[in-house]
Motif scaffolding. Structure first.
Motif, PDB file in Angstrom:
ATOM      1  N   ALA A   1       0.622  -0.835   0.282  1.00  0.00           N
ATOM      2  CA  ALA A   1      -0.077   0.165   0.145  1.00  0.00           C
ATOM      3  C   ALA A   1       0.661   0.735  -0.048  1.00  0.00           C
ATOM      4  O   ALA A   1       0.262   2.414  -0.141  1.00  0.00           O
ATOM      5  CB  ALA A   1      -0.721   0.281   1.169  1.00  0.00           C
ATOM      6  N   VAL A   2       2.397   0.641   0.464  1.00  0.00           N
ATOM      7  CA  VAL A   2       2.895   2.367   0.510  1.00  0.00           C
ATOM      8  C   VAL A   2       3.595   2.118   0.118  1.00  0.00           C
ATOM      9  O   VAL A   2       5.353   2.930   0.417  1.00  0.00           O
ATOM     10  CB  VAL A   2       2.795   2.377   2.046  1.00  0.00           C
ATOM     11  N   ASP A   3       4.165   0.800  -0.916  1.00  0.00           N
ATOM     12  CA  ASP A   3       5.908   0.683  -1.913  1.00  0.00           C
ATOM     13  C   ASP A   3       6.213   1.477  -2.379  1.00  0.00           C
ATOM     14  O   ASP A   3       7.069   2.668  -2.557  1.00  0.00           O
ATOM     15  CB  ASP A   3       5.658  -0.366  -2.574  1.00  0.00           C
ATOM     16  N   ALA A   4       5.030   2.923  -3.116  1.00  0.00           N
ATOM     17  CA  ALA A   4       5.895   3.463  -3.881  1.00  0.00           C
ATOM     18  C   ALA A   4       5.771   5.068  -3.508  1.00  0.00           C
ATOM     19  O   ALA A   4       5.904   6.312  -3.925  1.00  0.00           O
ATOM     20  CB  ALA A   4       4.117   4.121  -5.530  1.00  0.00           C
ATOM     21  N   GLN A   5       5.672   5.273  -2.625  1.00  0.00           N
ATOM     22  CA  GLN A   5       5.688   6.638  -1.412  1.00  0.00           C
ATOM     23  C   GLN A   5       6.976   7.075  -1.309  1.00  0.00           C
ATOM     24  O   GLN A   5       7.664   6.097  -1.545  1.00  0.00           O
ATOM     25  CB  GLN A   5       4.942   7.066  -0.002  1.00  0.00           C
ATOM     26  N   SER A   6       7.050   8.392  -1.744  1.00  0.00           N
ATOM     27  CA  SER A   6       8.393   8.961  -2.481  1.00  0.00           C
ATOM     28  C   SER A   6       8.993  10.082  -1.546  1.00  0.00           C
ATOM     29  O   SER A   6       9.262  10.893  -1.704  1.00  0.00           O
ATOM     30  CB  SER A   6       8.673   8.757  -3.550  1.00  0.00           C
ATOM     31  N   PHE A   7       8.211   9.974   0.172  1.00  0.00           N
ATOM     32  CA  PHE A   7       8.716  11.550   0.671  1.00  0.00           C
ATOM     33  C   PHE A   7       9.911  10.978   1.570  1.00  0.00           C
ATOM     34  O   PHE A   7      10.732   9.858   2.368  1.00  0.00           O
ATOM     35  CB  PHE A   7       6.998  11.403   1.442  1.00  0.00           C
ATOM     36  N   LEU A   8      10.475  12.697   2.505  1.00  0.00           N
ATOM     37  CA  LEU A   8      11.874  12.161   2.921  1.00  0.00           C
ATOM     38  C   LEU A   8      10.932  11.673   3.985  1.00  0.00           C
ATOM     39  O   LEU A   8       9.717  11.843   4.735  1.00  0.00           O
ATOM     40  CB  LEU A   8      11.924  13.652   3.053  1.00  0.00           C
ATOM     41  N   VAL A   9      12.197  10.686   4.594  1.00  0.00           N
ATOM     42  CA  VAL A   9      11.678   9.886   6.483  1.00  0.00           C
ATOM     43  C   VAL A   9      12.960  10.509   6.889  1.00  0.00           C
ATOM     44  O   VAL A   9      13.885  10.458   6.150  1.00  0.00           O
ATOM     45  CB  VAL A   9      11.544   8.932   5.749  1.00  0.00           C
ATOM     46  N   HIS A  10      13.663  10.750   7.800  1.00  0.00           N
ATOM     47  CA  HIS A  10      14.193  11.343   8.965  1.00  0.00           C
ATOM     48  C   HIS A  10      14.284   9.794   9.031  1.00  0.00           C
ATOM     49  O   HIS A  10      15.970   9.569   9.159  1.00  0.00           O
ATOM     50  CB  HIS A  10      13.758  11.770   9.763  1.00  0.00           C
ATOM     51  N   ALA A  11      14.026   8.611   9.647  1.00  0.00           N
ATOM     52  CA  ALA A  11      14.366   7.686  10.253  1.00  0.00           C
ATOM     53  C   ALA A  11      15.340   7.298  10.830  1.00  0.00           C
ATOM     54  O   ALA A  11      15.579   6.229  11.528  1.00  0.00           O
ATOM     55  CB  ALA A  11      15.480   6.609   8.937  1.00  0.00           C
ATOM     56  N   ASP A  12      15.787   8.000  11.673  1.00  0.00           N
ATOM     57  CA  ASP A  12      15.976   8.572  13.242  1.00  0.00           C
ATOM     58  C   ASP A  12      15.416   9.014  14.162  1.00  0.00           C
ATOM     59  O   ASP A  12      15.653   9.811  14.697  1.00  0.00           O
ATOM     60  CB  ASP A  12      17.562   8.390  13.398  1.00  0.00           C
ATOM     61  N   ILE A  13      13.916   9.504  14.416  1.00  0.00           N
ATOM     62  CA  ILE A  13      13.369  10.044  15.032  1.00  0.00           C
ATOM     63  C   ILE A  13      13.026   9.521  16.425  1.00  0.00           C
ATOM     64  O   ILE A  13      12.524   7.980  16.614  1.00  0.00           O
ATOM     65  CB  ILE A  13      11.827  10.289  14.874  1.00  0.00           C
ATOM     66  N   ASN A  14      13.559  10.301  17.100  1.00  0.00           N
ATOM     67  CA  ASN A  14      13.142   9.449  19.116  1.00  0.00           C
ATOM     68  C   ASN A  14      14.180  10.798  19.687  1.00  0.00           C
ATOM     69  O   ASN A  14      14.216  11.886  18.819  1.00  0.00           O
ATOM     70  CB  ASN A  14      14.650   8.583  19.001  1.00  0.00           C
ATOM     71  N   PRO A  15      13.980  10.999  20.693  1.00  0.00           N
ATOM     72  CA  PRO A  15      13.891  12.146  21.826  1.00  0.00           C
ATOM     73  C   PRO A  15      15.178  12.478  21.622  1.00  0.00           C
ATOM     74  O   PRO A  15      15.044  13.976  21.878  1.00  0.00           O
ATOM     75  CB  PRO A  15      13.468  11.344  23.399  1.00  0.00           C
ATOM     76  N   LYS A  16      16.616  11.601  21.485  1.00  0.00           N
ATOM     77  CA  LYS A  16      17.772  12.560  21.860  1.00  0.00           C
ATOM     78  C   LYS A  16      17.787  13.198  20.681  1.00  0.00           C
ATOM     79  O   LYS A  16      19.372  14.480  20.145  1.00  0.00           O
ATOM     80  CB  LYS A  16      18.179  11.888  21.904  1.00  0.00           C
ATOM     81  N   ASN A  17      17.417  13.230  19.369  1.00  0.00           N
ATOM     82  CA  ASN A  17      17.587  14.184  18.095  1.00  0.00           C
ATOM     83  C   ASN A  17      16.326  15.231  18.167  1.00  0.00           C
ATOM     84  O   ASN A  17      16.319  15.051  16.800  1.00  0.00           O
ATOM     85  CB  ASN A  17      17.196  12.601  16.897  1.00  0.00           C
ATOM     86  N   ILE A  18      15.842  15.087  19.359  1.00  0.00           N
ATOM     87  CA  ILE A  18      14.577  16.249  18.850  1.00  0.00           C
ATOM     88  C   ILE A  18      15.399  17.770  19.939  1.00  0.00           C
ATOM     89  O   ILE A  18      15.539  17.132  21.180  1.00  0.00           O
ATOM     90  CB  ILE A  18      13.645  15.179  18.929  1.00  0.00           C
ATOM     91  N   LEU A  19      15.496  18.941  19.429  1.00  0.00           N
ATOM     92  CA  LEU A  19      15.526  19.967  20.532  1.00  0.00           C
ATOM     93  C   LEU A  19      14.444  20.733  20.785  1.00  0.00           C
ATOM     94  O   LEU A  19      13.672  21.589  19.347  1.00  0.00           O
ATOM     95  CB  LEU A  19      16.755  20.788  20.211  1.00  0.00           C
ATOM     96  N   VAL A  20      13.755  20.932  22.206  1.00  0.00           N
ATOM     97  CA  VAL A  20      11.883  21.974  22.184  1.00  0.00           C
ATOM     98  C   VAL A  20      12.782  23.172  23.100  1.00  0.00           C
ATOM     99  O   VAL A  20      13.645  22.560  23.862  1.00  0.00           O
ATOM    100  CB  VAL A  20      12.120  21.211  22.594  1.00  0.00           C
ATOM    101  N   THR A  21      11.909  23.988  23.303  1.00  0.00           N
ATOM    102  CA  THR A  21      11.919  25.138  23.953  1.00  0.00           C
ATOM    103  C   THR A  21      10.449  25.474  24.573  1.00  0.00           C
ATOM    104  O   THR A  21      10.116  25.516  23.565  1.00  0.00           O
ATOM    105  CB  THR A  21      12.478  26.278  23.345  1.00  0.00           C
TER     106      THR A  21
END
Length: 295
Positions: A173-193
């Motif tokens: 169902a999603v084989d043809a999708q071609s969007f940017l995927v970060h592939a390592d989205i986890n809490p240490k890789n996001i900075l917030v304020t």
């Protein structure tokens, strides 16, 4: 950081480095904060292809908050310093539902960047090599990874391969999708304020594993070890991400995350995240009825 690396970085910046401190980073690279007479920069040493990662970050910058890449060296990147609190540390603060909604909104925005085809980036021009469909790749990747690890016992490896094989067809169902995927989205890789009474994402870090494909895997990546996050954060994240991605995104993300879990357990002994991945595989096998299809 080796003295020779420091010398090259100082020469590149045209400035002396007054101090170096190590920051939390990934397992394939070292991340350091460098103090200069007139400011700070962050240096990422290692990683498979810094020039490709820098190109991805340039493509994402302007759509989502990403540090500016100042210089790319053969085995390092010099980045602007972005102040902020890691999402991990922010979990201790109030307002978790709003925090989850802001992070979910930003992660969904990553997928607004589209490419011509799915696959992995091969050079700084972000050329994408043709790939077999994810639905065909999953059983092959799982089989290769299970044969390459002793972290799981033989019966568990066989059961995991069977589970991956059973769910792989859903990815058609999603084989043809071609969007940017970060592939390592986890809490240490996001900075917030904190932004008034709410939250703001200041930076999404570490793009070395990014590719073109289905963005549902990013949501699954964030939720993979979600038992350790505040429940309100996950509720907010799912609400915001799901408002941009209709349909069976949570189940399909769960299937896509089988790639990452299979790969993670092949890491050497003592790798903490690999041990977590092995435990998650055991739990999923023990409670297959908990697959997100029912959510």
């Amino acid at each position: 950081m080796r003295p020779e690396d420091l010398r090259l970085i100082a020469e590149t910046l045209g400035s002396p480095v007054t101090s170096v401190s190590t920051l939390a980073g990934g397992y394939s690279h070292e991340t350091c904060l460098l103090e200069l007479p007139d400011g700070r920069v962050v240096v990422r040493l290692g990683g498979a292809a810094p020039a490709v990662e820098a190109a991805v970050m340039a493509a994402a910058r302007g759509t989502v908050p990403v540090p500016e890449v100042l210089h790319v060296l053969p085995s390092a990147m010099i980045l602007e310093y972005v102040p902020g609190t890691t999402l991990t540390d922010a979990f201790t603060q109030p307002g978790q539902r709003a925090l989850g909604e802001e992070v979910g909104r930003v992660v969904a925005e990553i997928a607004t960047i589209a490419f011509a085809r799915p696959g992995f980036f091969t050079d700084p021009a972000l050329t994408i090599a043709p790939e077999a469909p994810w639905s065909a790749q999953l059983p092959e990747v799982a089989a290769a990874c299970m044969s390459a690890t002793d972290r799981l016992d033989p019966a568990t490896r066989d059961a995991w391969l069977a589970l991956c094989t059973a769910h792989a067809p859903a990815l058609r169902a999603v084989d043809a999708q071609s969007f940017l995927v970060h592939a390592d989205i986890n809490p240490k890789n996001i900075l917030v304020t904190r932004d008034g009474t709410g939250w703001r994402v200041d930076a999404v870090l570490d793009w070395e594993f990014s590719y073109s494909g289905c963005p549902y895997g990013d949501a699954a990546n964030m939720a993979r070890f979600g038992d350790g996050y505040p429940a309100d954060f996950l509720t907010g994240f799912r609400t915001a991400f799901g408002s941009r991605h209709r349909g069976d995104w949570e189940y399909l993300g769960w299937v896509l995350d089988m790639f990452a879990l299979s790969d993670l357990v092949t890491r050497p002994p003592g790798h903490a995240v690999a041990d977590q991945a092995a435990e998650r595989i055991r739990r999923l096998l023990g409670d297959q009825a908990a697959a997100p299809r029912a959510m």
